[in-house]
Design an enzyme around this catalytic site. Sequence first.
Site, PDB file in Angstrom:
ATOM      1  N   ARG A 179       0.797  -1.229   0.000  1.00 36.93           N
ATOM      2  CA  ARG A 179       0.000   0.000   0.000  1.00 36.93           C
ATOM      3  C   ARG A 179       0.835   1.287   0.000  1.00 36.93           C
ATOM      4  O   ARG A 179       0.305   2.364  -0.188  1.00 36.93           O
ATOM      5  CB  ARG A 179      -0.969  -0.004   1.186  1.00 36.93           C
ATOM      6  CG  ARG A 179      -2.206  -0.834   0.903  1.00 36.93           C
ATOM      7  CD  ARG A 179      -3.073  -0.960   2.139  1.00 36.93           C
ATOM      8  NE  ARG A 179      -2.534  -1.933   3.083  1.00 36.93           N
ATOM      9  CZ  ARG A 179      -2.979  -2.080   4.332  1.00 36.93           C
ATOM     10  NH1 ARG A 179      -3.930  -1.299   4.789  1.00 36.93           N
ATOM     11  NH2 ARG A 179      -2.454  -3.002   5.114  1.00 36.93           N
TER      12      ARG A 179
ATOM     13  N   ASN B 178      -5.518  -6.767  19.020  1.00 36.03           N
ATOM     14  CA  ASN B 178      -4.151  -7.231  19.218  1.00 36.03           C
ATOM     15  C   ASN B 178      -3.207  -6.295  18.473  1.00 36.03           C
ATOM     16  O   ASN B 178      -3.325  -6.114  17.270  1.00 36.03           O
ATOM     17  CB  ASN B 178      -4.057  -8.662  18.651  1.00 36.03           C
ATOM     18  CG  ASN B 178      -2.625  -9.152  18.554  1.00 36.03           C
ATOM     19  OD1 ASN B 178      -1.789  -8.792  19.370  1.00 36.03           O
ATOM     20  ND2 ASN B 178      -2.369  -9.982  17.544  1.00 36.03           N
TER      21      ASN B 178
ATOM     22  N   ASN C 207      39.700  39.740  10.345  1.00 32.61           N
ATOM     23  CA  ASN C 207      38.535  40.329   9.697  1.00 32.61           C
ATOM     24  C   ASN C 207      38.555  39.971   8.214  1.00 32.61           C
ATOM     25  O   ASN C 207      39.524  40.246   7.511  1.00 32.61           O
ATOM     26  CB  ASN C 207      38.554  41.854   9.858  1.00 32.61           C
ATOM     27  CG  ASN C 207      37.256  42.454   9.342  1.00 32.61           C
ATOM     28  OD1 ASN C 207      36.261  42.498  10.053  1.00 32.61           O
ATOM     29  ND2 ASN C 207      37.250  42.873   8.085  1.00 32.61           N
TER      30      ASN C 207
ATOM     31  N   GLN D 187      13.410 -14.396   5.027  1.00 30.37           N
ATOM     32  CA  GLN D 187      12.141 -15.080   4.774  1.00 30.37           C
ATOM     33  C   GLN D 187      11.818 -14.801   3.301  1.00 30.37           C
ATOM     34  O   GLN D 187      11.402 -13.698   2.955  1.00 30.37           O
ATOM     35  CB  GLN D 187      11.047 -14.535   5.684  1.00 30.37           C
ATOM     36  CG  GLN D 187       9.745 -15.331   5.577  1.00 30.37           C
ATOM     37  CD  GLN D 187       8.575 -14.650   6.278  1.00 30.37           C
ATOM     38  OE1 GLN D 187       8.521 -13.424   6.370  1.00 30.37           O
ATOM     39  NE2 GLN D 187       7.635 -15.444   6.744  1.00 30.37           N
TER      40      GLN D 187
HETATM   41  C1  UD1 Z   1      -1.111  -8.865  12.547  1.00 26.55           C
HETATM   42  C2  UD1 Z   1      -1.815  -9.772  13.567  1.00 26.55           C
HETATM   43  C3  UD1 Z   1      -3.117  -9.112  14.033  1.00 26.55           C
HETATM   44  C4  UD1 Z   1      -2.803  -7.747  14.608  1.00 26.55           C
HETATM   45  C5  UD1 Z   1      -2.042  -6.901  13.620  1.00 26.55           C
HETATM   46  C6  UD1 Z   1      -1.567  -5.619  14.269  1.00 26.55           C
HETATM   47  C7  UD1 Z   1      -1.267 -12.025  12.832  1.00 26.55           C
HETATM   48  C8  UD1 Z   1      -1.738 -13.232  12.179  1.00 26.55           C
HETATM   49  N1  UD1 Z   1      -2.124 -11.030  12.926  1.00 26.55           N
HETATM   50  O1  UD1 Z   1      -1.954  -8.791  11.424  1.00 26.55           O
HETATM   51  O2  UD1 Z   1      -3.741  -9.902  15.003  1.00 26.55           O
HETATM   52  O3  UD1 Z   1      -4.004  -7.099  14.984  1.00 26.55           O
HETATM   53  O4  UD1 Z   1      -0.862  -7.599  13.151  1.00 26.55           O
HETATM   54  O5  UD1 Z   1      -0.973  -4.788  13.339  1.00 26.55           O
HETATM   55  O6  UD1 Z   1      -0.147 -11.976  13.298  1.00 26.55           O
HETATM   56  N2  UD1 Z   1       5.609 -10.126   8.364  1.00 26.55           N
HETATM   57  C9  UD1 Z   1       6.714 -10.840   8.017  1.00 26.55           C
HETATM   58  N3  UD1 Z   1       6.550 -12.016   7.376  1.00 26.55           N
HETATM   59  C10 UD1 Z   1       5.337 -12.542   7.101  1.00 26.55           C
HETATM   60  C11 UD1 Z   1       4.213 -11.790   7.471  1.00 26.55           C
HETATM   61  C12 UD1 Z   1       4.370 -10.605   8.112  1.00 26.55           C
HETATM   62  O7  UD1 Z   1       7.843 -10.412   8.242  1.00 26.55           O
HETATM   63  O8  UD1 Z   1       5.285 -13.617   6.531  1.00 26.55           O
HETATM   64  C13 UD1 Z   1       5.766  -8.842   9.028  1.00 26.55           C
HETATM   65  C14 UD1 Z   1       5.261  -7.683   8.210  1.00 26.55           C
HETATM   66  O9  UD1 Z   1       6.283  -7.151   7.392  1.00 26.55           O
HETATM   67  C15 UD1 Z   1       4.796  -6.714   9.266  1.00 26.55           C
HETATM   68  C16 UD1 Z   1       4.371  -7.613  10.423  1.00 26.55           C
HETATM   69  O10 UD1 Z   1       5.000  -8.847  10.201  1.00 26.55           O
HETATM   70  O11 UD1 Z   1       5.842  -5.887   9.717  1.00 26.55           O
HETATM   71  C17 UD1 Z   1       2.852  -7.768  10.504  1.00 26.55           C
HETATM   72  O12 UD1 Z   1       2.367  -8.386   9.353  1.00 26.55           O
HETATM   73  P1  UD1 Z   1       0.965  -8.016   8.732  1.00 26.55           P
HETATM   74  O13 UD1 Z   1       0.795  -8.807   7.499  1.00 26.55           O
HETATM   75  O14 UD1 Z   1       0.818  -6.550   8.639  1.00 26.55           O
HETATM   76  O15 UD1 Z   1      -0.039  -8.582   9.842  1.00 26.55           O
HETATM   77  P2  UD1 Z   1      -1.541  -8.152  10.007  1.00 26.55           P
HETATM   78  O16 UD1 Z   1      -2.360  -8.819   8.981  1.00 26.55           O
HETATM   79  O17 UD1 Z   1      -1.636  -6.680  10.091  1.00 26.55           O
END
Ligand code: UD1
Length: 503
Positions: free
Chosen positions: A48, A206, A411, A110
């Site tokens: 985004r 959360n 100066n 990852q």
């Molecule tokens: C996650 C939480 C949700 C919480 C929210 C808060 C889970 C399943 N859900 O959701 O409960 O309310 O955060 O913001 O954890 N990332 C990785 N590798 C991955 C996936 C994510 O490094 O495979 C990192 C992302 O770059 C990011 C963070 O983890 O910095 C959170 O990932 P994101 O996909 O934003 O999780 P949410 O769906 O927002």
Amino acid sequence: MAATKQAKEQGKAKAAKAKGQDAGKQPGKHADKGPVAAIVLAAGKGTRMRSARTKVLHELLGRPLVAYPVGLARELGAAPVVAVLGHQLALVEGVLTARFGADAIAVVEQTEQRGTGHAVRLAMPALKGFGGIVLVLYGDVPLLRRETLQALVGTARRYKCLALVTATPADATGYGRVVRDSRGNVIGVVEEKDATPDERALTEVNAGIYAAPADFLRTATAGLAPKNAQGEYYLTDIIAVAARSIGVSVVEADARDVAGINDRAQLADAEATMRARINRRWQEHATFREPATAVVEPDVTIDVDAEIGRNVTLRGRTRIGHGAHIEDGCILVDTEVGAGARVLPYTISNDAIIGPGAIIGPFARLRPGADIGPEAHVGNFVELKKTVLGRGSKANHLSYLGDAIIGEGVNIGAGTITCNYNGYEKRQTIIEDGAFIGSDSQLVAPVRVGRDAVVAAGATVTEDVPDGALAIGRIPVIHKAGYSETVAKRYAGSKKPTPKKKT
Ligand code: UD1
Ligand code: MG
């Protein structure tokens, strides 16, 4: 021996005292003791943001987003700090290494983003043999407060449980909801996409930030499976596991402090919040004429009784000394300003030193290596680069001083230029104490002007000037008497242009 025993007893007393206190009220006491490690999740691309640059490298107040959680983790003494990276891994790693040092961060790759649970699972081998508390942080949550993390780590350590940060935002959309039983105990977190309408109506969310004993995290993440709407390994599934085993505790935070950055509008909002927070902190002992217009980056320091004008930007490792005034519109980057110095409006400075009591500007430009001595003056439209200007020396108007060493009490007249570059190399000008450089002079480097020497106005100095000597290089001026009449006669009959009448 006696000293050691005494120290031990004191330690015991402290620990006992801490036990009796609420972890939320005295967080620091707990976070200070025992090993802490951190995992920072930052592999996501951040679609985004619509950017060629991965999200966590976008800057908030001059610092890449990922540096906020990593910096906080390090401030809490976390070691190791494991960063889980994916998109633009080499770039992110480079930024972290430059900022925190080559050995400070362990990087885990990852390649495919299979969920937060998968990311933490991948990080666990980097914590092999670690038995303390592990913090899990996100790379895109820069406003998180240190106090919240201290409380979180303290709670996890004290109760040997999983501690999570929750918040109650005005709009819970997109967040996982915290599910509690009838007695108010947390029993799990359900992602929005998997939630029932009843669960979706829950307002406590959360934040995605946790602390838990390493052993629990290791076992719990190993047991995760991608059985959900998104086909991902949800880290949130470990909360239900903890609820059935080691227990779950909650640390509540302000929703604004735990908001993640997903797009550029949120980035700008978060920057405004951080800016206000930083400015408010310095206002405890410094005056801001209009705090809403001042930009002070996180690594800047401002001493007691300093004054910061309107639209001032202080960046990088800038330090503002005791009682110094930075007036309207100045932009200072990595600049050290001494006590009582005055930086007048619209001065631009980068990687420079301004001595105590010096006066700079308005409209001065200090470039890297400018070193202005105590009580020295640098006035309007004066540019300095790699130049030392000694104590009490003055360069008040329209000058370029580059690659120069200028002594004390010198100066520099208006329009003086050090000719430091011959098209191939930069060369040095030395001006000794007490010298006087007349206006509109050029000093062709390499050249030295001796102690108390005088360079007459308009000279082009190409050879060293001995101490106390006058250097004068001036074409004699001839006066031709009656010139205007001679010209008038020559053009007799033709009309002299007259100024247009004002209407
Ligand atoms: C996650 C939480 C949700 C919480 C929210 C808060 C889970 C399943 N859900 O959701 O409960 O309310 O955060 O913001 O954890 N990332 C990785 N590798 C991955 C996936 C994510 O490094 O495979 C990192 C992302 O770059 C990011 C963070 O983890 O910095 C959170 O990932 P994101 O996909 O934003 O999780 P949410 O769906 O927002
Ligand atoms: Mg998110």
